[in-house]
Design an enzyme around this catalytic site. Structure first.
Site, PDB file in Angstrom:
ATOM      1  CG  HIS A  46      29.458  40.027  35.406  1.00  0.00           C
ATOM      2  ND1 HIS A  46      30.164  41.039  34.790  1.00  0.00           N
ATOM      3  CD2 HIS A  46      30.118  39.781  36.567  1.00  0.00           C
ATOM      4  CE1 HIS A  46      31.214  41.372  35.536  1.00  0.00           C
ATOM      5  NE2 HIS A  46      31.210  40.621  36.628  1.00  0.00           N
ATOM      6  CD  GLU A  98      36.706  35.778  34.162  1.00  0.00           C
ATOM      7  OE1 GLU A  98      37.224  36.412  35.094  1.00  0.00           O
ATOM      8  OE2 GLU A  98      35.984  36.305  33.305  1.00  0.00           O
ATOM      9  CD  GLN A 156      33.209  37.479  36.358  1.00  0.00           C
ATOM     10  OE1 GLN A 156      32.866  38.041  37.402  1.00  0.00           O
ATOM     11  NE2 GLN A 156      34.075  38.008  35.532  1.00  0.00           N
ATOM     12  CG  HIS A 212      31.507  40.575  41.692  1.00  0.00           C
ATOM     13  ND1 HIS A 212      32.347  39.473  41.586  1.00  0.00           N
ATOM     14  CD2 HIS A 212      31.306  40.998  40.417  1.00  0.00           C
ATOM     15  CE1 HIS A 212      32.643  39.276  40.310  1.00  0.00           C
ATOM     16  NE2 HIS A 212      32.020  40.183  39.574  1.00  0.00           N
ATOM     17  CD  GLU A 241      33.394  43.497  37.619  1.00  0.00           C
ATOM     18  OE1 GLU A 241      33.186  42.495  38.332  1.00  0.00           O
ATOM     19  OE2 GLU A 241      33.828  43.424  36.453  1.00  0.00           O
TER      20      GLU A 241
END
Lengths: 146, 146
Positions: free
Chosen positions: B7, B43, B60, B84, B134
């Site tokens: 994502h 989220e 996201q 991110h 991530e």
């Protein structure tokens, strides 16, 4: 219709060093490199996965070829990091026209040449909640989403 | 092994407004919503495409639930935008250990709970050319890349 995350564009000061970071850290290999003088960038495409619309998702690492290019100015202001995100579509012209009609500023009158012979345009980040957003139609014929 | 772009994490001030922007502009629908109190975010996951490793790629959208959360502080400093990027792996523990051994700072000692029951960790952006990165292992069993 936008059918995939085509790539994440990441601005860097030194392309070779950044390519080597992604190879050594994650094992990602260079799929394609080119210089786009119109955009003022030297770039490397790292293919991460295939996508369900018959395309693929890439990381696009971008080093400016001149300080006054869009990416050069962005780097001077922000430092290295994510510069833009790109969605893939079979018809960038139709999607750009549709999105322009909704009141989002499309930065080019006509799509221009992007990586690997693709046709691209950009949407104004101020109209997209801070995200510089690219629309891409690949050079290869795309199959419909399945 | 990292086998997909899982994502792109996008920080926003108002989740409902931003979800509506993505729906109205591109036709992207909400696949899942949740509040992660540990991360201090509310989220929405928008599924964009399936991936060749049997997973999927999402946007996201992240709204902070408190100003002193990581995303809240980031928003105050940077404004809305890409916060991110996340790569999917079948084994976040093994990949995090391997990447730590290469000298990249891994932010958690053990993976924590991410979206939809996934297990996640983060790599320090200063060790990743400015990109907060991530690593994610989905809750569902993942098939090997094909």
């Amino acid at each position: 219709m936008l059918t995939r995350i085509d790539h994440i564009g990441i601005a860097c000061h030194d392309l070779d060093t950044t390519v080597e970071f992604y190879r050594a850290t994650y094992g990602f290999e260079v799929f394609h490199t080119e210089v786009n003088e119109e955009q003022g960038v030297r770039e490397a495409m790292l293919k991460i996965n295939g996508t369900s619309d018959g395309g693929a998702s890439y990381l696009q690492l971008l080093e400016p070829t001149r300080e006054d290019s869009a990416v050069g100015k962005w780097l001077a202001k922000n430092g290295e990091g994510v510069h833009h995100i790109a969605f893939g579509t079979a018809d960038v012209d139709a999607d750009a026209a549709d999105i322009r009609e909704k009141g989002v500023r499309v930065l080019y009158d006509e799509p221009r040449r992007g990586s690997m012979g693709s046709r691209i345009t950009f949407l104004h980040p101020k109209d997209c909640h801070g995200v510089l957003t690219e629309l891409v139609t690949s050079a290869a014929v795309e199959s419909p989403e399945h």
